[in-house]
Write a protein that holds these residues in place. Structure first.
Motif, PDB file in Angstrom:
ATOM      1  N   ASP A 275       0.829  -1.211   0.000  1.00 57.65           N
ATOM      2  CA  ASP A 275       0.000   0.000   0.000  1.00 57.65           C
ATOM      3  C   ASP A 275       0.863   1.261   0.000  1.00 57.65           C
ATOM      4  O   ASP A 275       0.559   2.236  -0.701  1.00 57.65           O
ATOM      5  N   LEU A 276       1.958   1.230   0.763  1.00 57.21           N
ATOM      6  CA  LEU A 276       2.862   2.374   0.810  1.00 57.21           C
ATOM      7  C   LEU A 276       3.502   2.617  -0.553  1.00 57.21           C
ATOM      8  O   LEU A 276       3.576   3.764  -1.014  1.00 57.21           O
ATOM      9  N   VAL A 277       3.924   1.542  -1.213  1.00 56.43           N
ATOM     10  CA  VAL A 277       4.499   1.673  -2.555  1.00 56.43           C
ATOM     11  C   VAL A 277       3.465   2.266  -3.506  1.00 56.43           C
ATOM     12  O   VAL A 277       3.773   3.173  -4.291  1.00 56.43           O
ATOM     13  N   ASN A 278       2.238   1.764  -3.440  1.00 51.56           N
ATOM     14  CA  ASN A 278       1.179   2.268  -4.324  1.00 51.56           C
ATOM     15  C   ASN A 278       0.901   3.753  -4.082  1.00 51.56           C
ATOM     16  O   ASN A 278       0.774   4.529  -5.038  1.00 51.56           O
ATOM     17  N   LYS A 279       0.810   4.148  -2.827  1.00 52.40           N
ATOM     18  CA  LYS A 279       0.548   5.558  -2.516  1.00 52.40           C
ATOM     19  C   LYS A 279       1.712   6.437  -2.950  1.00 52.40           C
ATOM     20  O   LYS A 279       1.509   7.549  -3.452  1.00 52.40           O
ATOM     21  N   SER A 280       2.932   5.949  -2.751  1.00 48.48           N
ATOM     22  CA  SER A 280       4.112   6.713  -3.171  1.00 48.48           C
ATOM     23  C   SER A 280       4.138   6.882  -4.682  1.00 48.48           C
ATOM     24  O   SER A 280       4.452   7.964  -5.190  1.00 48.48           O
ATOM     25  N   ALA A 281       3.796   5.820  -5.409  1.00 47.06           N
ATOM     26  CA  ALA A 281       3.759   5.886  -6.874  1.00 47.06           C
ATOM     27  C   ALA A 281       2.683   6.863  -7.335  1.00 47.06           C
ATOM     28  O   ALA A 281       2.916   7.656  -8.263  1.00 47.06           O
ATOM     29  N   ASP A 282       1.526   6.826  -6.694  1.00 46.46           N
ATOM     30  CA  ASP A 282       0.447   7.765  -7.041  1.00 46.46           C
ATOM     31  C   ASP A 282       0.869   9.213  -6.780  1.00 46.46           C
ATOM     32  O   ASP A 282       0.609  10.104  -7.593  1.00 46.46           O
ATOM     33  N   THR A 283       1.513   9.435  -5.642  1.00 45.43           N
ATOM     34  CA  THR A 283       1.965  10.788  -5.295  1.00 45.43           C
ATOM     35  C   THR A 283       2.994  11.290  -6.300  1.00 45.43           C
ATOM     36  O   THR A 283       2.906  12.423  -6.787  1.00 45.43           O
ATOM     37  N   ALA A 284       3.962  10.437  -6.632  1.00 43.12           N
ATOM     38  CA  ALA A 284       4.977  10.821  -7.617  1.00 43.12           C
ATOM     39  C   ALA A 284       4.327  11.105  -8.966  1.00 43.12           C
ATOM     40  O   ALA A 284       4.683  12.076  -9.649  1.00 43.12           O
ATOM     41  N   ASN A 285       3.365  10.296  -9.349  1.00 45.66           N
ATOM     42  CA  ASN A 285       2.654  10.488 -10.608  1.00 45.66           C
ATOM     43  C   ASN A 285       1.916  11.830 -10.605  1.00 45.66           C
ATOM     44  O   ASN A 285       1.948  12.577 -11.595  1.00 45.66           O
ATOM     45  N   ASP A 286       1.257  12.129  -9.501  1.00 51.51           N
ATOM     46  CA  ASP A 286       0.534  13.407  -9.399  1.00 51.51           C
ATOM     47  C   ASP A 286       1.491  14.592  -9.521  1.00 51.51           C
ATOM     48  O   ASP A 286       1.171  15.596 -10.160  1.00 51.51           O
TER      49      ASP A 286
ATOM     50  N   LYS B 178       2.747  -0.445  -9.492  1.00 48.77           N
ATOM     51  CA  LYS B 178       1.660  -0.988  -8.689  1.00 48.77           C
ATOM     52  C   LYS B 178       1.438  -2.473  -8.970  1.00 48.77           C
ATOM     53  O   LYS B 178       1.183  -3.256  -8.043  1.00 48.77           O
ATOM     54  N   ASN B 179       1.554  -2.881 -10.226  1.00 48.13           N
ATOM     55  CA  ASN B 179       1.382  -4.299 -10.565  1.00 48.13           C
ATOM     56  C   ASN B 179       2.503  -5.151  -9.988  1.00 48.13           C
ATOM     57  O   ASN B 179       2.262  -6.261  -9.508  1.00 48.13           O
ATOM     58  N   VAL B 180       3.728  -4.648 -10.033  1.00 49.76           N
ATOM     59  CA  VAL B 180       4.852  -5.382  -9.441  1.00 49.76           C
ATOM     60  C   VAL B 180       4.642  -5.513  -7.935  1.00 49.76           C
ATOM     61  O   VAL B 180       4.842  -6.589  -7.357  1.00 49.76           O
ATOM     62  N   SER B 181       4.206  -4.434  -7.300  1.00 46.42           N
ATOM     63  CA  SER B 181       3.952  -4.453  -5.866  1.00 46.42           C
ATOM     64  C   SER B 181       2.847  -5.444  -5.512  1.00 46.42           C
ATOM     65  O   SER B 181       2.964  -6.208  -4.552  1.00 46.42           O
ATOM     66  N   LYS B 182       1.775  -5.443  -6.297  1.00 44.27           N
ATOM     67  CA  LYS B 182       0.660  -6.359  -6.056  1.00 44.27           C
ATOM     68  C   LYS B 182       1.116  -7.814  -6.212  1.00 44.27           C
ATOM     69  O   LYS B 182       0.772  -8.677  -5.409  1.00 44.27           O
ATOM     70  N   THR B 183       1.918  -8.066  -7.246  1.00 39.96           N
ATOM     71  CA  THR B 183       2.428  -9.422  -7.478  1.00 39.96           C
ATOM     72  C   THR B 183       3.319  -9.871  -6.325  1.00 39.96           C
ATOM     73  O   THR B 183       3.214 -10.996  -5.844  1.00 39.96           O
ATOM     74  N   GLY B 184       4.182  -8.974  -5.871  1.00 42.13           N
ATOM     75  CA  GLY B 184       5.047  -9.295  -4.735  1.00 42.13           C
ATOM     76  C   GLY B 184       4.253  -9.618  -3.493  1.00 42.13           C
ATOM     77  O   GLY B 184       4.560 -10.553  -2.755  1.00 42.13           O
ATOM     78  N   ASN B 185       3.206  -8.861  -3.254  1.00 45.65           N
ATOM     79  CA  ASN B 185       2.350  -9.091  -2.097  1.00 45.65           C
ATOM     80  C   ASN B 185       1.663 -10.460  -2.195  1.00 45.65           C
ATOM     81  O   ASN B 185       1.559 -11.188  -1.207  1.00 45.65           O
ATOM     82  N   LYS B 186       1.213 -10.827  -3.390  1.00 48.33           N
ATOM     83  CA  LYS B 186       0.578 -12.140  -3.578  1.00 48.33           C
ATOM     84  C   LYS B 186       1.580 -13.264  -3.340  1.00 48.33           C
ATOM     85  O   LYS B 186       1.243 -14.286  -2.728  1.00 48.33           O
ATOM     86  N   VAL B 187       2.817 -13.079  -3.825  1.00 50.53           N
ATOM     87  CA  VAL B 187       3.856 -14.102  -3.637  1.00 50.53           C
ATOM     88  C   VAL B 187       4.141 -14.289  -2.155  1.00 50.53           C
ATOM     89  O   VAL B 187       4.254 -15.423  -1.674  1.00 50.53           O
ATOM     90  N   VAL B 188       4.248 -13.191  -1.416  1.00 54.21           N
ATOM     91  CA  VAL B 188       4.484 -13.290   0.026  1.00 54.21           C
ATOM     92  C   VAL B 188       3.330 -14.035   0.685  1.00 54.21           C
ATOM     93  O   VAL B 188       3.549 -14.935   1.502  1.00 54.21           O
ATOM     94  N   GLY B 189       2.108 -13.697   0.340  1.00 54.45           N
ATOM     95  CA  GLY B 189       0.940 -14.365   0.928  1.00 54.45           C
ATOM     96  C   GLY B 189       0.935 -15.856   0.655  1.00 54.45           C
ATOM     97  O   GLY B 189       0.694 -16.665   1.549  1.00 54.45           O
ATOM     98  N   LYS B 190       1.220 -16.234  -0.589  1.00 55.58           N
ATOM     99  CA  LYS B 190       1.251 -17.658  -0.939  1.00 55.58           C
ATOM    100  C   LYS B 190       2.399 -18.372  -0.243  1.00 55.58           C
ATOM    101  O   LYS B 190       2.253 -19.510   0.205  1.00 55.58           O
TER     102      LYS B 190
ATOM    103  N   SER C 117       4.215   4.105 -15.984  1.00 57.14           N
ATOM    104  CA  SER C 117       5.194   3.728 -14.958  1.00 57.14           C
ATOM    105  C   SER C 117       4.524   3.429 -13.629  1.00 57.14           C
ATOM    106  O   SER C 117       4.869   2.464 -12.944  1.00 57.14           O
ATOM    107  N   THR C 118       3.556   4.251 -13.276  1.00 59.01           N
ATOM    108  CA  THR C 118       2.832   4.044 -12.019  1.00 59.01           C
ATOM    109  C   THR C 118       2.076   2.719 -12.045  1.00 59.01           C
ATOM    110  O   THR C 118       2.115   1.961 -11.068  1.00 59.01           O
ATOM    111  N   ASP C 119       1.414   2.428 -13.142  1.00 52.78           N
ATOM    112  CA  ASP C 119       0.693   1.154 -13.269  1.00 52.78           C
ATOM    113  C   ASP C 119       1.654  -0.023 -13.152  1.00 52.78           C
ATOM    114  O   ASP C 119       1.351  -1.026 -12.494  1.00 52.78           O
TER     115      ASP C 119
END
Length: 93
Positions: free
Chosen positions: A22-33, A57-69, A52-54
């Protein structure tokens, strides 16, 4: 480690991973803005910033899923091993 403690630790790892994502996503959104406010929304730079932001966010989401699994898999291995080691033994008749 008991199953209850294992589950609690699993939840901590998953929660921390989600918070980091979530922090990575918010940081990417802020930088994009910021980029868009300087360069303009519709220009080439704005579109590149969106892409770039998308991607981030996709890399971050994938990493989060890998950690969960990974946590789920490790938890199941520990639970299975503890049941084999500490489970009730059947009496041979």
């Amino acid at each position: 480690m008991s199953e209850k403690n294992s589950t609690k630790e699993d939840n901590i790892v998953k929660k921390t991973s989600k918070q980091a994502s979530d922090l990575v996503n918010k940081s990417a959104d802020t930088a994009n803005d910021i980029v868009k406010s300087v360069s303009g929304e519709g220009g080439l730079v704005g579109k590149a910033a969106d892409a770039s932001t998308d991607f981030i966010k996709n890399v971050s989401k994938t990493g989060n899923k890998v950690v969960g699994k990974s946590v789920d898999t490790a938890s199941n291995v520990i639970k299975g091993a503890s049941k084999k080691v500490f489970g009730k033994k059947k009496d041979k008749e």
